[in-house]
Design an enzyme around this catalytic site. Structure first.
Site, mmCIF file in Angstrom:
data_model
loop_
_atom_site.group_PDB
_atom_site.id
_atom_site.type_symbol
_atom_site.label_atom_id
_atom_site.label_comp_id
_atom_site.label_asym_id
_atom_site.label_seq_id
_atom_site.Cartn_x
_atom_site.Cartn_y
_atom_site.Cartn_z
ATOM 1 N N GLY A 28 -17.433 7.505 10.838
ATOM 2 C CA GLY A 28 -16.816 7.620 9.519
ATOM 3 C C GLY A 28 -17.846 7.762 8.412
ATOM 4 O O GLY A 28 -19.028 7.442 8.595
ATOM 5 N N ASN A 29 -17.399 8.277 7.282
ATOM 6 C CA ASN A 29 -18.273 8.402 6.117
ATOM 7 C C ASN A 29 -17.441 8.451 4.851
ATOM 8 O O ASN A 29 -16.259 8.798 4.879
ATOM 9 C CB ASN A 29 -19.223 9.612 6.250
ATOM 10 C CG ASN A 29 -18.578 10.778 6.949
ATOM 11 O OD1 ASN A 29 -17.777 11.496 6.359
ATOM 12 N ND2 ASN A 29 -18.889 10.951 8.241
ATOM 13 N N THR A 47 -26.498 8.333 7.250
ATOM 14 C CA THR A 47 -26.247 8.615 8.667
ATOM 15 C C THR A 47 -26.754 7.443 9.513
ATOM 16 O O THR A 47 -27.727 6.773 9.145
ATOM 17 C CB THR A 47 -26.931 9.938 9.083
ATOM 18 O OG1 THR A 47 -26.491 10.280 10.390
ATOM 19 C CG2 THR A 47 -28.446 9.861 9.059
ATOM 20 N N SER A 76 -24.004 12.926 8.399
ATOM 21 C CA SER A 76 -24.047 14.270 9.008
ATOM 22 C C SER A 76 -22.905 15.155 8.484
ATOM 23 O O SER A 76 -22.946 16.371 8.634
ATOM 24 C CB SER A 76 -23.948 14.153 10.529
ATOM 25 O OG SER A 76 -22.766 13.468 10.878
ATOM 26 N N GLU A 77 -21.898 14.552 7.860
ATOM 27 C CA GLU A 77 -20.797 15.338 7.286
ATOM 28 C C GLU A 77 -20.979 15.561 5.784
ATOM 29 O O GLU A 77 -20.017 15.843 5.077
ATOM 30 C CB GLU A 77 -19.445 14.665 7.542
ATOM 31 C CG GLU A 77 -19.034 14.536 8.993
ATOM 32 C CD GLU A 77 -18.693 15.858 9.680
ATOM 33 O OE1 GLU A 77 -18.886 16.937 9.088
ATOM 34 O OE2 GLU A 77 -18.235 15.798 10.839
ATOM 35 N N HIS A 96 -13.651 9.832 5.275
ATOM 36 C CA HIS A 96 -13.440 10.454 6.588
ATOM 37 C C HIS A 96 -13.437 9.362 7.648
ATOM 38 O O HIS A 96 -14.380 8.569 7.717
ATOM 39 C CB HIS A 96 -14.544 11.477 6.872
ATOM 40 C CG HIS A 96 -14.568 11.950 8.293
ATOM 41 N ND1 HIS A 96 -13.447 12.427 8.944
ATOM 42 C CD2 HIS A 96 -15.567 12.001 9.206
ATOM 43 C CE1 HIS A 96 -13.768 12.753 10.179
ATOM 44 N NE2 HIS A 96 -15.046 12.486 10.371
ATOM 45 N N HIS A 98 -12.035 8.121 11.877
ATOM 46 C CA HIS A 98 -11.511 8.470 13.192
ATOM 47 C C HIS A 98 -10.466 7.417 13.547
ATOM 48 O O HIS A 98 -10.454 6.886 14.660
ATOM 49 C CB HIS A 98 -12.615 8.477 14.243
ATOM 50 C CG HIS A 98 -13.740 9.419 13.944
ATOM 51 N ND1 HIS A 98 -14.975 9.316 14.533
ATOM 52 C CD2 HIS A 98 -13.820 10.489 13.116
ATOM 53 C CE1 HIS A 98 -15.772 10.279 14.083
ATOM 54 N NE2 HIS A 98 -15.092 11.006 13.211
ATOM 55 N N HIS A 158 -10.367 15.350 16.241
ATOM 56 C CA HIS A 158 -11.486 14.716 15.536
ATOM 57 C C HIS A 158 -11.070 13.517 14.688
ATOM 58 O O HIS A 158 -11.458 12.393 15.006
ATOM 59 C CB HIS A 158 -12.207 15.790 14.703
ATOM 60 C CG HIS A 158 -13.408 15.301 13.976
ATOM 61 N ND1 HIS A 158 -14.315 16.133 13.366
ATOM 62 C CD2 HIS A 158 -13.862 14.058 13.718
ATOM 63 C CE1 HIS A 158 -15.269 15.434 12.795
ATOM 64 N NE2 HIS A 158 -15.014 14.166 12.993
#
Ligand SMILES: [Zn+2]
Length: 193
Positions: A28-29, A47, A76-77, A96, A98, A158
């Site tokens: 997640g981010n 990250t 990384s996103e 973001h 999951h 995803h």
């Protein structure tokens, strides 16, 4: 809003979604944006760090083009976040996850129904973004294109991306998305013979 508050709001949202089990491990981010007539800056989670362990020292600052304004390496996103901020200028926060139920749907051929709470319901289901490699420019572009008309989208195979007028609203929407996915899953189980 000061840069300090910007970082703090992103940290608060990161800790919140971790505590609510929308992310686990280092997944997640989260990002929060500050924009005025002169600057447009983004605080984003680093990250390789759990969202339970982000702090003012390891959060990363970038501009809209991805230039680093601080130490550290962003999520990384990061290009997914920046592309959404560029294409949807009113967005001030992005989350973001999951989260398991919504992500479970993303790995199935079933769509998540929109329920009350998503504002005006124009379309019956949450929009799904076709699968692209995590961290890729393709994922950034396709997601940003789709989320222009939405507040939240499901990334095929995803996870979830939620946007808001601030990062708190984005995290609440990510949480709500997980809740309706869970409700839909449970009602499906109870109704199936
Ligand atoms: Zn992801």
């Amino acid at each position: 809003m000061h840069a300090k508050n910007l970082v703090e709001s992103a940290i608060d949202a990161s800790n919140y979604i971790f505590e609510r089990k929308l992310v686990s491990g280092k997944a997640g981010n989260v990002s929060a944006r500050f924009k005025d007539s002169e600057i447009d800056i983004i605080a984003i989670t680093p990250t390789g760090v759990s969202l339970a362990e982000v702090n003012p020292k390891n959060m990363v600052m970038v501009d809209l083009h991805g230039n680093l304004l601080s130490k550290g390496q962003p999520s990384s996103e990061v290009f997914l976040h920046l592309e959404i901020y560029k294409k949807k200028p009113e967005t001030m926060g992005i989350v973001h996850t999951h989260s398991p139920y919504a992500t479970g749907f993303s790995f199935s051929n079933k769509k998540i129904k929109r329920l009350e709470g998503f504002g005006k319901i124009n379309k019956p289901y949450l929009e799904v973004v076709e699968y692209k490699k995590p961290g890729s420019n393709e994922l950034a572009h396709t997601t940003a294109e789709k989320i222009i008309q939405e507040d939240v989208v499901i990334l095929k195979n995803h996870g979830v991306v939620a946007t808001g007028v601030d990062v708190k609203e984005a995290s609440a929407l990510a949480e709500f998305t997980e809740e309706i996915a869970k409700t839909q899953f449970i009602s499906h189980m109870l109704n199936s013979k």
